[in-house]
Design a protein around this motif. Sequence first.
Motif, PDB file in Angstrom:
ATOM      1  N   GLY A 168       6.653 -19.775 -16.835  1.00  0.00           N
ATOM      2  CA  GLY A 168       5.606 -19.280 -15.954  1.00  0.00           C
ATOM      3  C   GLY A 168       5.136 -17.882 -16.293  1.00  0.00           C
ATOM      4  N   ILE A 169       5.808 -17.221 -17.235  1.00  0.00           N
ATOM      5  CA  ILE A 169       5.420 -15.863 -17.637  1.00  0.00           C
ATOM      6  C   ILE A 169       4.612 -15.919 -18.932  1.00  0.00           C
ATOM      7  N   HIS A 170       3.462 -15.287 -18.925  1.00  0.00           N
ATOM      8  CA  HIS A 170       2.662 -15.168 -20.145  1.00  0.00           C
ATOM      9  C   HIS A 170       3.118 -13.976 -20.978  1.00  0.00           C
ATOM     10  N   GLU A 171       3.356 -12.837 -20.302  1.00  0.00           N
ATOM     11  CA  GLU A 171       3.759 -11.622 -21.017  1.00  0.00           C
ATOM     12  C   GLU A 171       4.637 -10.783 -20.098  1.00  0.00           C
ATOM     13  N   ARG A 172       5.618 -10.107 -20.697  1.00  0.00           N
ATOM     14  CA  ARG A 172       6.584  -9.353 -19.884  1.00  0.00           C
ATOM     15  C   ARG A 172       6.591  -7.877 -20.290  1.00  0.00           C
ATOM     16  N   LYS A 173       5.447  -7.246 -20.184  1.00  0.00           N
ATOM     17  CA  LYS A 173       5.350  -5.815 -20.428  1.00  0.00           C
ATOM     18  C   LYS A 173       5.470  -5.092 -19.095  1.00  0.00           C
ATOM     19  N   TRP A 174       6.472  -4.214 -18.993  1.00  0.00           N
ATOM     20  CA  TRP A 174       6.695  -3.497 -17.734  1.00  0.00           C
ATOM     21  C   TRP A 174       5.699  -2.362 -17.591  1.00  0.00           C
ATOM     22  N   GLU A 175       4.822  -2.486 -16.585  1.00  0.00           N
ATOM     23  CA  GLU A 175       3.776  -1.513 -16.303  1.00  0.00           C
ATOM     24  C   GLU A 175       3.810  -1.212 -14.802  1.00  0.00           C
ATOM     25  N   ILE A 176       4.071   0.030 -14.448  1.00  0.00           N
ATOM     26  CA  ILE A 176       4.138   0.408 -13.033  1.00  0.00           C
ATOM     27  C   ILE A 176       2.906  -0.069 -12.277  1.00  0.00           C
ATOM     28  N   ASP A 177       1.749   0.097 -12.890  1.00  0.00           N
ATOM     29  CA  ASP A 177       0.504  -0.179 -12.166  1.00  0.00           C
ATOM     30  C   ASP A 177       0.375  -1.635 -11.752  1.00  0.00           C
ATOM     31  N   SER A 178       1.022  -2.563 -12.480  1.00  0.00           N
ATOM     32  CA  SER A 178       0.949  -3.972 -12.095  1.00  0.00           C
ATOM     33  C   SER A 178       1.396  -4.160 -10.650  1.00  0.00           C
ATOM     34  N   LEU A 179       2.531  -3.565 -10.309  1.00  0.00           N
ATOM     35  CA  LEU A 179       3.055  -3.699  -8.950  1.00  0.00           C
ATOM     36  C   LEU A 179       2.257  -2.864  -7.957  1.00  0.00           C
ATOM     37  N   CYS A 180       1.744  -1.734  -8.399  1.00  0.00           N
ATOM     38  CA  CYS A 180       0.902  -0.913  -7.512  1.00  0.00           C
ATOM     39  C   CYS A 180      -0.350  -1.671  -7.095  1.00  0.00           C
ATOM     40  N   TYR A 181      -0.936  -2.403  -8.028  1.00  0.00           N
ATOM     41  CA  TYR A 181      -2.142  -3.159  -7.704  1.00  0.00           C
ATOM     42  C   TYR A 181      -1.865  -4.241  -6.663  1.00  0.00           C
ATOM     43  N   VAL A 182      -0.681  -4.842  -6.721  1.00  0.00           N
ATOM     44  CA  VAL A 182      -0.295  -5.829  -5.710  1.00  0.00           C
ATOM     45  C   VAL A 182      -0.234  -5.168  -4.334  1.00  0.00           C
ATOM     46  N   MET A 183       0.389  -3.996  -4.272  1.00  0.00           N
ATOM     47  CA  MET A 183       0.497  -3.251  -3.029  1.00  0.00           C
ATOM     48  C   MET A 183      -0.880  -2.824  -2.520  1.00  0.00           C
ATOM     49  N   ARG A 184      -1.727  -2.362  -3.424  1.00  0.00           N
ATOM     50  CA  ARG A 184      -3.069  -1.899  -3.056  1.00  0.00           C
ATOM     51  C   ARG A 184      -3.895  -3.022  -2.439  1.00  0.00           C
ATOM     52  N   LEU A 185      -3.842  -4.216  -3.060  1.00  0.00           N
ATOM     53  CA  LEU A 185      -4.633  -5.327  -2.553  1.00  0.00           C
ATOM     54  C   LEU A 185      -4.154  -5.749  -1.167  1.00  0.00           C
ATOM     55  N   SER A 186      -2.844  -5.830  -0.983  1.00  0.00           N
ATOM     56  CA  SER A 186      -2.306  -6.209   0.328  1.00  0.00           C
ATOM     57  C   SER A 186      -2.713  -5.221   1.406  1.00  0.00           C
ATOM     58  N   TYR A 187      -2.543  -3.946   1.116  1.00  0.00           N
ATOM     59  CA  TYR A 187      -2.847  -2.900   2.097  1.00  0.00           C
ATOM     60  C   TYR A 187      -4.328  -2.908   2.476  1.00  0.00           C
ATOM     61  N   SER A 280       0.560   4.005  -3.355  1.00  0.00           N
ATOM     62  CA  SER A 280       0.898   2.639  -2.950  1.00  0.00           C
ATOM     63  C   SER A 280       2.166   2.595  -2.104  1.00  0.00           C
ATOM     64  N   LEU A 281       3.136   3.427  -2.429  1.00  0.00           N
ATOM     65  CA  LEU A 281       4.367   3.481  -1.639  1.00  0.00           C
ATOM     66  C   LEU A 281       4.082   3.959  -0.215  1.00  0.00           C
ATOM     67  N   ARG A 282       3.232   4.954  -0.089  1.00  0.00           N
ATOM     68  CA  ARG A 282       2.891   5.471   1.235  1.00  0.00           C
ATOM     69  C   ARG A 282       2.117   4.433   2.055  1.00  0.00           C
ATOM     70  N   GLU A 283       1.219   3.733   1.402  1.00  0.00           N
ATOM     71  CA  GLU A 283       0.462   2.695   2.106  1.00  0.00           C
ATOM     72  C   GLU A 283       1.385   1.568   2.569  1.00  0.00           C
ATOM     73  N   THR A 284       2.324   1.181   1.717  1.00  0.00           N
ATOM     74  CA  THR A 284       3.251   0.114   2.081  1.00  0.00           C
ATOM     75  C   THR A 284       4.189   0.561   3.193  1.00  0.00           C
ATOM     76  N   ALA A 285       4.553   1.829   3.188  1.00  0.00           N
ATOM     77  CA  ALA A 285       5.382   2.365   4.278  1.00  0.00           C
ATOM     78  C   ALA A 285       4.680   2.196   5.612  1.00  0.00           C
ATOM     79  N   GLU A 286       3.370   2.380   5.615  1.00  0.00           N
ATOM     80  CA  GLU A 286       2.595   2.210   6.846  1.00  0.00           C
ATOM     81  C   GLU A 286       2.667   0.766   7.350  1.00  0.00           C
ATOM     82  N   ILE A 287       2.625  -0.171   6.436  1.00  0.00           N
ATOM     83  CA  ILE A 287       2.715  -1.585   6.818  1.00  0.00           C
ATOM     84  C   ILE A 287       4.074  -1.895   7.430  1.00  0.00           C
ATOM     85  N   PHE A 288       5.141  -1.426   6.783  1.00  0.00           N
ATOM     86  CA  PHE A 288       6.486  -1.693   7.299  1.00  0.00           C
ATOM     87  C   PHE A 288       6.692  -1.060   8.672  1.00  0.00           C
TER      88      PHE A 288
END
Length: 476
Positions: A168-187, A280-288
Amino acid sequence: MITRRNFIKKSSLGLGFFALPASAKLFYKDEYISRRPPISQRKFTSDAVEKTIKIVKKVIADNELAWMFENCFPNTLDTTVKFYHKNNKPHTYVITGDIDAMWLRDSSAQVYPYLSLANEDEKLKNLLKGVINKQVECVLLDPYANAFFDDATKISEWKDDSTQMKPGIHERKWEIDSLCYVMRLSYNYWKKTGDSSIFDADWKKALLLILQTFKEQQRKDSKGPYKFQRSNGNPLDTQFAGGYGNPTKKVGLIHSMFRPSDDATFYPFLISSNMFAVVSLRETAEIFSTILNDENTSEQFKNLAKEVDDAIQKYAILNHPEAGKIYALEIDGFGNALFMDDANVPNLLSIPYLGYASKDDEIYQNTRKFSLSKTNPWFSEGKFAKGIGGPHIGEHKIWPLGLIMQALTTDDDEEIVSCLKMLKATHAGTGFIHESFDVDNPKDFTRSWFAWANTLFGELILHLHKTKPEILKRKF
């Protein structure tokens, strides 16, 4: 096999905004016929998006610019989405364009401009919820991967990378922004719609995994579980020191082995992505705190954000011999730094767009002047445009992402007009925005189908329609 790479005086602001570019009419007839797929072939249609296209087009005086907006803004919906239900929840698989894989970063950015229309169109709202649910599924599969397949039986061309590749993985390059974008979209989905139903048990599990991953990549006690190397001979596709990257002094920053361009970092502390993490961490803190009533976890997100922010302010603001006090793009904590900017977002140019600092911040202003000048080694200028590129494609190539971000991070009307003129002059008659183009020959471009750039261009036009409508009434 198609890959992202295979599609492949000091300040420019002092040269005069109207010096460039030459007319795009050198390349094609002055005909503005829609380049969208026929309605029957579109992947998804939204009444709210179609209505917005009509409204905005009417106020764009420049016919070519209006044509580009009509082609680009709906491109993600027209060509890249697959909507379905799984486990009684909507899921949306979003490919990046010419590559059948879903990048966490691209998929977030591709649908972000549609958030403001979600409450006008329930169908669109469910599609956006589906993107978030699909991203949660991806994060739970592997928080270190950057791109995924919808079909777990599909074999990646990168299956032999020296890292832990799962189905299920196409590529496994660790990039901080990948996870930040997930947080940004949710928030921002929650903020725009008021709908908190996406914050279910799976979402909470995924966000706790993101928090854990960020802490692991501070590497305070060990190098952590992630390493990566690739044997294709391209140094931008692999990492130093057995796959862990160059040594660092552990100062609280988060290591990122790759940039948002998917190029390897030289110094593992990628500052623009750490800035994105702070926001993104601060925005997610607001959700929690506000939605999940989990103050303990909220404090963990806040504390990590503060630790990273303090380290940025202490270690990443350095004196450049020509630009003065600016943010470095990458550092190692020992005092070494990489002074450059790359067009891919997050970059240093995008600091106010990310919400980390204001446009008027003095350090940002110095950094911005550096990014948009020949002091930045990846700034190029030619017959048709001037702007930021990056090592992913090489010298003499500008990324329209950089031009769009330049326009999104200024209040100067003439600078914005300059960027619009360059974007108009460099689509090479296609009516779409590309990954990159040669500064002296816009017909020499990479990636004819790159939905992130198309949708970000649409976001810029919507931004101008809301904040500076008088600009859209001009002809260029």
